[in-house]
Design an enzyme around this catalytic site. Structure first.
Site, short mmCIF file in Angstrom:
data_model
loop_
_atom_site.label_atom_id
_atom_site.label_comp_id
_atom_site.label_asym_id
_atom_site.label_seq_id
_atom_site.Cartn_x
_atom_site.Cartn_y
_atom_site.Cartn_z
N SER A 52 32.22 30.14 73.17
CA SER A 52 32.15 28.91 72.38
C SER A 52 32.97 28.90 71.11
O SER A 52 33.27 27.82 70.57
CB SER A 52 30.68 28.64 72.02
OG SER A 52 30.12 29.80 71.44
N ASP A 113 20.91 33.73 76.02
CA ASP A 113 21.18 35.10 75.59
C ASP A 113 21.89 35.92 76.67
O ASP A 113 21.27 36.31 77.67
CB ASP A 113 19.85 35.75 75.20
CG ASP A 113 20.07 37.15 74.65
OD1 ASP A 113 21.24 37.57 74.51
OD2 ASP A 113 19.05 37.82 74.36
N ALA A 114 23.16 36.19 76.45
CA ALA A 114 23.98 36.90 77.44
C ALA A 114 23.46 38.29 77.75
O ALA A 114 23.75 38.85 78.81
CB ALA A 114 25.42 37.00 76.93
N LEU A 141 31.86 38.93 73.34
CA LEU A 141 30.62 38.74 72.60
C LEU A 141 30.76 39.35 71.20
O LEU A 141 31.26 40.45 71.05
CB LEU A 141 29.52 39.49 73.36
CG LEU A 141 28.12 38.92 73.32
CD1 LEU A 141 28.07 37.54 73.94
CD2 LEU A 141 27.19 39.85 74.08
N TYR A 236 35.21 49.73 58.95
CA TYR A 236 35.38 49.17 60.29
C TYR A 236 35.57 50.26 61.35
O TYR A 236 34.64 50.64 62.04
CB TYR A 236 36.53 48.12 60.34
CG TYR A 236 36.42 47.35 61.62
CD1 TYR A 236 35.70 46.15 61.67
CD2 TYR A 236 36.92 47.85 62.83
CE1 TYR A 236 35.49 45.48 62.87
CE2 TYR A 236 36.72 47.19 64.03
CZ TYR A 236 36.02 46.01 64.04
OH TYR A 236 35.82 45.36 65.23
N LYS A 245 32.97 50.09 69.16
CA LYS A 245 34.23 49.70 69.84
C LYS A 245 34.80 50.87 70.64
O LYS A 245 35.38 50.67 71.71
CB LYS A 245 35.26 49.19 68.82
CG LYS A 245 34.90 47.84 68.21
CD LYS A 245 34.86 46.74 69.25
CE LYS A 245 34.65 45.37 68.66
NZ LYS A 245 34.36 44.34 69.68
N VAL A 275 41.73 37.76 62.70
CA VAL A 275 41.80 36.31 62.48
C VAL A 275 40.49 35.87 61.82
O VAL A 275 39.50 36.61 61.83
CB VAL A 275 41.97 35.52 63.81
CG1 VAL A 275 43.35 35.72 64.40
CG2 VAL A 275 40.89 35.90 64.82
N VAL A 276 40.49 34.65 61.29
CA VAL A 276 39.29 34.13 60.64
C VAL A 276 38.36 33.60 61.73
O VAL A 276 38.71 32.66 62.45
CB VAL A 276 39.64 33.00 59.66
CG1 VAL A 276 38.38 32.50 58.96
CG2 VAL A 276 40.68 33.47 58.66
P1 NAD Z 1 32.87 34.69 67.24
O1 NAD Z 1 31.71 34.88 66.31
O2 NAD Z 1 33.81 33.59 66.94
O3 NAD Z 1 32.33 34.47 68.75
C1 NAD Z 1 31.24 35.15 69.27
C2 NAD Z 1 30.81 34.51 70.59
O4 NAD Z 1 29.69 35.25 71.10
C3 NAD Z 1 30.33 33.05 70.47
O5 NAD Z 1 30.74 32.33 71.61
C4 NAD Z 1 28.80 33.18 70.48
O6 NAD Z 1 28.12 32.02 70.98
C5 NAD Z 1 28.66 34.34 71.45
N1 NAD Z 1 27.37 35.03 71.34
C6 NAD Z 1 26.87 35.73 70.29
N2 NAD Z 1 25.66 36.25 70.62
C7 NAD Z 1 25.42 35.88 71.89
C8 NAD Z 1 24.35 36.11 72.80
N3 NAD Z 1 23.29 36.86 72.48
N4 NAD Z 1 24.43 35.54 74.03
C9 NAD Z 1 25.48 34.76 74.40
N5 NAD Z 1 26.54 34.54 73.59
C10 NAD Z 1 26.50 35.08 72.36
O7 NAD Z 1 33.57 36.11 67.33
P2 NAD Z 1 35.08 36.61 67.50
O8 NAD Z 1 35.58 37.04 66.18
O9 NAD Z 1 35.87 35.70 68.35
O10 NAD Z 1 34.80 37.97 68.30
C11 NAD Z 1 34.86 38.07 69.71
C12 NAD Z 1 35.35 39.45 70.08
O11 NAD Z 1 36.68 39.63 69.59
C13 NAD Z 1 34.49 40.58 69.49
O12 NAD Z 1 34.43 41.64 70.40
C14 NAD Z 1 35.32 41.01 68.29
O13 NAD Z 1 35.09 42.32 67.88
C15 NAD Z 1 36.73 40.83 68.85
N6 NAD Z 1 37.79 40.76 67.84
C16 NAD Z 1 37.70 39.90 66.78
C17 NAD Z 1 38.71 39.91 65.83
C18 NAD Z 1 38.66 39.00 64.62
O14 NAD Z 1 39.44 39.19 63.68
N7 NAD Z 1 37.81 38.01 64.62
C19 NAD Z 1 39.81 40.77 65.96
C20 NAD Z 1 39.89 41.60 67.06
C21 NAD Z 1 38.86 41.60 68.01
#
Ligand code: NAD
Length: 395
Positions: A52, A113-114, A141, A236, A245, A275-276
């Site tokens: 989402s 809840d996934a 997730l 981190y 990770k 990213v934000v």
């Molecule tokens: P985000 O917070 O934007 O998205 C998280 C998603 O997980 C959402 O769709 C949320 O609804 C879902 N979610 C959370 N708990 C849940 C549950 N219990 N059941 C079902 N869905 C659930 O996060 P993001 O930053 O896009 O992170 C996603 C992945 O990318 C993570 O593994 C993160 O470590 C990785 N990542 C993020 C970044 C960054 O800078 N944001 C960089 C590299 C990797």
């Protein structure tokens, strides 16, 4: 029906509401990028866990609109209730569903809840009944906690391991640079964070698909990871989340061995750039790093958001017929531009120099804050924020 003027309620890294039209505009902009960059067809069925917001939303949009895949997303979002609006992720998916219907594409969402066996089973039934075997599973997730079947709750924490750590941070309420000390994690916190953000649940998803005969020949799966710079390393990569990770990355190698032998498929971790997102805003030191990184990458013409990163992931690494290029640890590196020595040494020098007085000069702090507000549909060009809008949106 409840038409309201929706004004932002944002404090620091917490936003408690979202603008439906702004979120819809964000999704349309991402869909435009996906459709302009990707072939429009070519992948059969895609399952995205965490569909989402952030990287998972872009992964869902690339699958559905960039490859015409029958797409199923799993997320945990808040729908609107009476006169209280929905969460940003809900509004994002409401627009994605509307566009999919308009374009005759298949997109389904399960909101729950996934981690739970019930939601996994519901996903398996949806696939069996309507969408077919899965060609690609994206695991995106980012969760603060996980609940087990017996009610046990594990919380994910962001702490250093092996000693406390003092770090520069930016106070997202005041814009001030502050030095904060973070206490070291206990063994229990380390184990709990791994339980939430490690690879166990990803492997459980693959197992659910396998047990229900839902793995297509050539099945591929990708989980998302992050490494990042020296400046955030103690919190981190060498901290509790990095430990989780590492487990996710080890899980990818185990899954890959089985999937390549059984199905001519594969499993990889993709290390994405900073990213934000809602998740990254909460990690100590990361907003300051991102503010500096954006300034440096934008000046070099290297800036990318989630959609540009995920377009590259699909097109260059995981689309059918393409073999991912990986580093020595078997990981796809979408953070290649972020981690170039030139970018990193410049960021590092600014990190050491930055003070509250120089935030405006040395950081793209406006860009950071704008991106953060835009996650919730605010500050988007072309949206009339004074006009009442319908806060109830259906998926
Ligand atoms: P985000 O917070 O934007 O998205 C998280 C998603 O997980 C959402 O769709 C949320 O609804 C879902 N979610 C959370 N708990 C849940 C549950 N219990 N059941 C079902 N869905 C659930 O996060 P993001 O930053 O896009 O992170 C996603 C992945 O990318 C993570 O593994 C993160 O470590 C990785 N990542 C993020 C970044 C960054 O800078 N944001 C960089 C590299 C990797």
């Amino acid at each position: 029906m409840s038409e309201q003027v929706v004004a932002p309620r944002i404090r620091g890294f917490i936003a408690t509401n979202a603008h439906p039209d702004g979120c819809a505009a964000n999704v349309r902009a991402q869909v435009e990028v996906a459709q302009a960059s990707l072939p429009g067809s070519g992948i059969g069925t895609v399952l995205v866990v965490g569909s989402s917001t952030g990287y998972g939303l872009s992964s869902t949009l690339c699958a559905c609109f960039g490859y015409g895949a029958q797409t199923l997303g799993i997320c945990f979002e808040r729908p609107s209730v009476e006169d209280k609006g929905a969460s940003a992720g809900w509004y994002n998916l409401a627009e994605a569903h509307r566009l999919a219907r308009e374009q005759g594409r298949t997109l389904e969402t399960i909101n729950g809840d996934a981690f739970s066996a019930e939601i996994k089973q519901q996903a398996a039934e949806t696939l069996q009944q309507r969408l077919g075997k899965v060609d690609l599973l994206i695991y995106s997730l980012a969760a603060p906690r996980r609940q087990g079947p017996d009610g046990t709750v594990w919380n994910s924490v962001l702490k250093p391991i092996g000693g406390s750590h003092a770090s520069k941070t930016i106070n997202l309420r005041s814009g001030a640079i502050e030095e904060r000390t973070f206490d070291q994690a206990t063994d229990e916190e380390i184990a709990d964070t791994l339980k939430v953000m490690g690879g166990e649940d990803w492997a459980d998803w693959v197992e659910t698909l396998r047990a229900n005969d839902l793995l297509a020949d050539g099945f591929r799966t990708v989980g998302y990871s992050y490494i990042g710079p020296k400046a955030t390393q103690a919190i981190y990569r060498s901290g509790t989340i990095g430990h989780a990770k590492e487990h996710l990355e080890a899980t990818a190698l185990e899954l890959d061995a089985r999937l390549s032998a059984d199905l001519d498929g594969g499993a990889w971790v993709s290390v994405n750039k900073a990213v934000v997102t809602q998740a990254s805003a909460a990690i100590p030191g990361v907003p300051l790093y991102i503010g500096i990184l954006f300034k440096v990458m934008k000046a070099r013409g290297l800036h990318e958001g989630t959609i540009e990163q995920i377009v590259r992931l699909y097109r260059d690494h995981i689309a059918p017929g393409v073999m991912p290029s990986t580093d020595e640890g078997g990981r796809i590196r979408l953070d290649d531009l972020e981690m170039t020595p030139d970018v990193q040494s410049t960021v590092d020098a600014i990190w050491n120099e930055v003070t509250t007085e120089r935030v405006g000069e040395l950081l793209d702090y406006d860009g950071y804050q704008r991106d953060f507000r835009q996650l919730f549909g605010f500050d988007i060009e072309g949206i009339d924020y004074d006009a009442p809008t319908e806060v109830h949106r259906e998926l």
